[in-house]
Motif scaffolding. Structure first.
Motif, PDB file in Angstrom:
ATOM      1  N   UNK A 131       0.806  -1.217   0.000  1.00 40.31           N
ATOM      2  CA  UNK A 131       0.000   0.000   0.000  1.00 40.31           C
ATOM      3  C   UNK A 131       0.843   1.272   0.000  1.00 40.31           C
ATOM      4  N   UNK A 132       2.152   1.110  -0.082  1.00 40.23           N
ATOM      5  CA  UNK A 132       3.010   2.291  -0.152  1.00 40.23           C
ATOM      6  C   UNK A 132       2.967   2.891  -1.558  1.00 40.23           C
ATOM      7  N   UNK A 133       3.319   4.165  -1.630  1.00 37.28           N
ATOM      8  CA  UNK A 133       3.308   4.871  -2.904  1.00 37.28           C
ATOM      9  C   UNK A 133       4.470   4.399  -3.786  1.00 37.28           C
ATOM     10  N   UNK A 134       4.244   4.447  -5.080  1.00 31.66           N
ATOM     11  CA  UNK A 134       5.334   4.178  -6.019  1.00 31.66           C
ATOM     12  C   UNK A 134       6.440   5.200  -5.767  1.00 31.66           C
ATOM     13  N   UNK A 135       7.694   4.728  -5.740  1.00 31.94           N
ATOM     14  CA  UNK A 135       8.803   5.613  -5.447  1.00 31.94           C
ATOM     15  C   UNK A 135       8.826   6.833  -6.366  1.00 31.94           C
ATOM     16  N   UNK A 136       8.767   8.012  -5.783  1.00 35.76           N
ATOM     17  CA  UNK A 136       8.731   9.236  -6.591  1.00 35.76           C
ATOM     18  C   UNK A 136      10.038   9.449  -7.336  1.00 35.76           C
ATOM     19  N   UNK A 137      11.139   9.143  -6.676  1.00 32.70           N
ATOM     20  CA  UNK A 137      12.434   9.294  -7.354  1.00 32.70           C
ATOM     21  C   UNK A 137      12.518   8.353  -8.548  1.00 32.70           C
ATOM     22  N   UNK A 138      11.961   7.135  -8.395  1.00 30.95           N
ATOM     23  CA  UNK A 138      12.003   6.182  -9.494  1.00 30.95           C
ATOM     24  C   UNK A 138      11.122   6.643 -10.661  1.00 30.95           C
ATOM     25  N   UNK A 139      10.019   7.313 -10.338  1.00 31.10           N
ATOM     26  CA  UNK A 139       9.169   7.847 -11.399  1.00 31.10           C
ATOM     27  C   UNK A 139       9.907   8.895 -12.224  1.00 31.10           C
ATOM     28  N   UNK A 140      10.934   9.487 -11.627  1.00 28.96           N
ATOM     29  CA  UNK A 140      11.730  10.490 -12.330  1.00 28.96           C
ATOM     30  C   UNK A 140      13.000   9.902 -12.914  1.00 28.96           C
ATOM     31  N   UNK A 141      13.106   8.586 -12.882  1.00 29.89           N
ATOM     32  CA  UNK A 141      14.241   7.922 -13.506  1.00 29.89           C
ATOM     33  C   UNK A 141      15.422   7.626 -12.605  1.00 29.89           C
ATOM     34  N   UNK A 142      15.293   7.855 -11.294  1.00 31.29           N
ATOM     35  CA  UNK A 142      16.379   7.572 -10.363  1.00 31.29           C
ATOM     36  C   UNK A 142      16.345   6.090  -9.983  1.00 31.29           C
ATOM     37  N   UNK A 143      17.478   5.429 -10.122  1.00 30.86           N
ATOM     38  CA  UNK A 143      17.535   4.001  -9.768  1.00 30.86           C
ATOM     39  C   UNK A 143      17.347   3.814  -8.274  1.00 30.86           C
ATOM     40  N   UNK A 144      16.596   2.788  -7.912  1.00 31.26           N
ATOM     41  CA  UNK A 144      16.417   2.492  -6.496  1.00 31.26           C
ATOM     42  C   UNK A 144      17.592   1.649  -6.015  1.00 31.26           C
ATOM     43  N   UNK A 145      18.054   1.931  -4.793  1.00 29.32           N
ATOM     44  CA  UNK A 145      19.154   1.172  -4.222  1.00 29.32           C
ATOM     45  C   UNK A 145      18.831   0.770  -2.793  1.00 29.32           C
ATOM     46  N   UNK A 146      19.609  -0.144  -2.250  1.00 29.19           N
ATOM     47  CA  UNK A 146      19.377  -0.606  -0.884  1.00 29.19           C
ATOM     48  C   UNK A 146      19.567   0.536   0.113  1.00 29.19           C
ATOM     49  N   UNK A 147      20.474   1.465  -0.172  1.00 32.31           N
ATOM     50  CA  UNK A 147      20.656   2.613   0.723  1.00 32.31           C
ATOM     51  C   UNK A 147      19.363   3.418   0.851  1.00 32.31           C
ATOM     52  N   UNK A 148      18.647   3.568  -0.270  1.00 32.80           N
ATOM     53  CA  UNK A 148      17.370   4.278  -0.224  1.00 32.80           C
ATOM     54  C   UNK A 148      16.393   3.571   0.698  1.00 32.80           C
ATOM     55  N   UNK A 149      16.388   2.255   0.657  1.00 28.55           N
ATOM     56  CA  UNK A 149      15.481   1.496   1.510  1.00 28.55           C
ATOM     57  C   UNK A 149      15.850   1.665   2.984  1.00 28.55           C
ATOM     58  N   UNK A 150      17.136   1.793   3.266  1.00 28.44           N
ATOM     59  CA  UNK A 150      17.557   2.055   4.635  1.00 28.44           C
ATOM     60  C   UNK A 150      17.052   3.397   5.131  1.00 28.44           C
ATOM     61  N   UNK A 151      17.082   4.390   4.262  1.00 34.37           N
ATOM     62  CA  UNK A 151      16.546   5.711   4.636  1.00 34.37           C
ATOM     63  C   UNK A 151      15.033   5.652   4.786  1.00 34.37           C
ATOM     64  N   UNK A 152      14.392   4.823   3.980  1.00 37.56           N
ATOM     65  CA  UNK A 152      12.942   4.651   4.114  1.00 37.56           C
ATOM     66  C   UNK A 152      12.600   4.051   5.481  1.00 37.56           C
TER      67      UNK A 152
END
Length: 424
Positions: A165-186
């Protein structure tokens, strides 16, 4: 008589592959993978008709209680503005016999006597247990553990970005690759919103465990000051690019070469691929069963539940996250957990994050308890829920969060093989 044959299975896969080929040359590789996988489900399809299978799925979906538990909802905001959905189950004043405690029975395999033994009175040390789920899953993948702990210790269950139910990653919608570091910040954002104070117990499966490592890597003070214990379930600290997924060497090398391109191409043809998924539902279910479970006698309702969780993840999200795993390397973050009680648990037949990866984590955390569960695959918390719940309960007993007869009171021989290290 069955309405299908082994040839039909391969033909169905070929039809889907023909559609996938429109996504480019890389898409042709899916034809090979799909046709090979089809052989693995041919026998099952030969013995059960398509109409019966469809009726069985509908019946299981209607009757199965799995994933039905809900808590007090909230939303955290990630550093890129993505809204992350979470739910909190609070401790009940009556020790779990109130509203939440009543709901706990739905789908729980924990006998009442066992609950009384482990959770007979209010927890003496207040903690919040934060559950992080894996790739292509959601918070509901912790259904059994949530049911057992519900109302007895404070828990937070959240959906990783672009999942559940979480939102689609906004950074990914803008073309930014998702990384494990991002998930840690999440995860840090979820903790700040749902558990801003008090002690924490972090529990993570697969990608969720990697998320915990990324949290420790970026926020070591948080781990030092607030984390009381951690549990890694079926996860890895790195070298996932070496996993062979149970395939022959030649086959896995070919898959490694083409899969990133295949997923990227398929991710740009979402509607086409989702139609292909529906057209090859039996093949898809067979693949999920092979890579999720290690035993042959998995409850069909549980297998269907896993199928529903995974099939709810859009192909573009699947493609988006995949590269992050080959780049993942957080072995350097593990020392942040050295002074904590740590549980490391894995299935001995896990083809996605093999138990050798859990053993590698244990090598870095020599005081951790390492548990390798026999006849268990990647979704060990669904396949052998009692084992995982017992071990988590023992971890909570060790830190004084819940009472018990004695630390380590579970019967190791009954529930799984233990490779506990000295001092663990």
């Amino acid at each position: 008589m069955s309405d299908t044959s082994a040839g039909d299975v391969v033909a169905t896969a070929a039809v889907a592959a023909a559609g996938w080929r429109r996504a480019g040359v890389a898409g042709a590789a899916i034809g090979v993978i799909a046709a090979g996988a089809a052989a693995g489900v041919a026998v099952e399809r030969l013995t059960v008709g398509r109409g019966m299978r469809k009726k069985a799925r509908l019946a299981l979906d209607a009757a199965g209680p799995y994933g039905s538990l809900r808590g007090v909802s909230g939303r955290a905001v990630a550093d890129d503005g993505t809204e992350l959905y979470y739910e909190v189950d609070e401790v009940e004043p009556d020790g779990g016999t109130g509203r939440a405690g009543t709901k706990a029975g739905a789908g729980s395999t924990a006998p009442g006597s066992r609950r009384r033994r482990l959770f007979g009175r209010k927890a003496p040390v207040p903690v919040t247990v934060v559950f992080s789920h894996g790739y292509c899953l959601s918070q509901d993948s912790w259904h059994f553990q949530r049911a057992a702990l519900r109302g007895l210790v404070r828990t937070v269950h959240w959906d990783q970005r672009s999942h559940g139910r979480s939102e689609r990653g906004r950074a990914q919608a803008e073309g930014v690759a998702v990384g494990i570091d991002q998930l840690g910040r999440d995860l840090k954002a979820v903790i700040d919103a749902a558990a801003p104070e008090g002690l924490l117990v972090l529990v993570g499966h697969s990608m969720g465990g990697m998320t915990m490592m990324a949290l420790a890597d970026q926020y070591p003070a948080l781990v030092r000051d607030r984390v009381a214990a951690v549990a890694f379930v079926g996860t890895s600290s790195g070298k996932l690019g070496e996993v062979n997924f149970g395939l022959p060497v030649a086959g896995v090398n070919a898959v490694r070469r083409v899969l990133p391109g295949v997923l990227k191409a398929l991710g740009s043809q979402t509607e086409l691929v989702e139609r292909g998924r529906r057209a090859t539902a039996d093949l898809f279910a067979g693949l999920i069963k092979r890579y999720s479970f290690g035993s042959r006698d998995v409850d069909p309702a549980v297998a269907r539940f896993a199928e529903r969780l995974i099939e709810s993840t859009p192909i573009d999200v699947v493609a988006e996250f995949y590269p992050a795993f080959t780049e993942h390397d957080k072995s350097g973050a593990l020392p942040a957990f050295l002074d904590l009680p740590v549980l490391i648990l894995a299935g001995d037949k896990d083809l996605v994050t093999p138990s050798s990866h859990s053993e590698a984590i244990a090598d870095e955390l020599p005081d951790a308890e390492l548990v390798i569960v026999p006849d268990a695959g990647h979704l060990v918390m669904l396949e052998h829920p009692e084992t995982v719940t017992d071990r988590l309960a023992d971890l909570l007993v060790r830190i004084g969060a819940v009472p018990g007869e004695a630390p380590g009171s579970s019967n190791v021989g009954e529930h799984g093989s233990s490779a506990q290290r000295p001092g663990g």
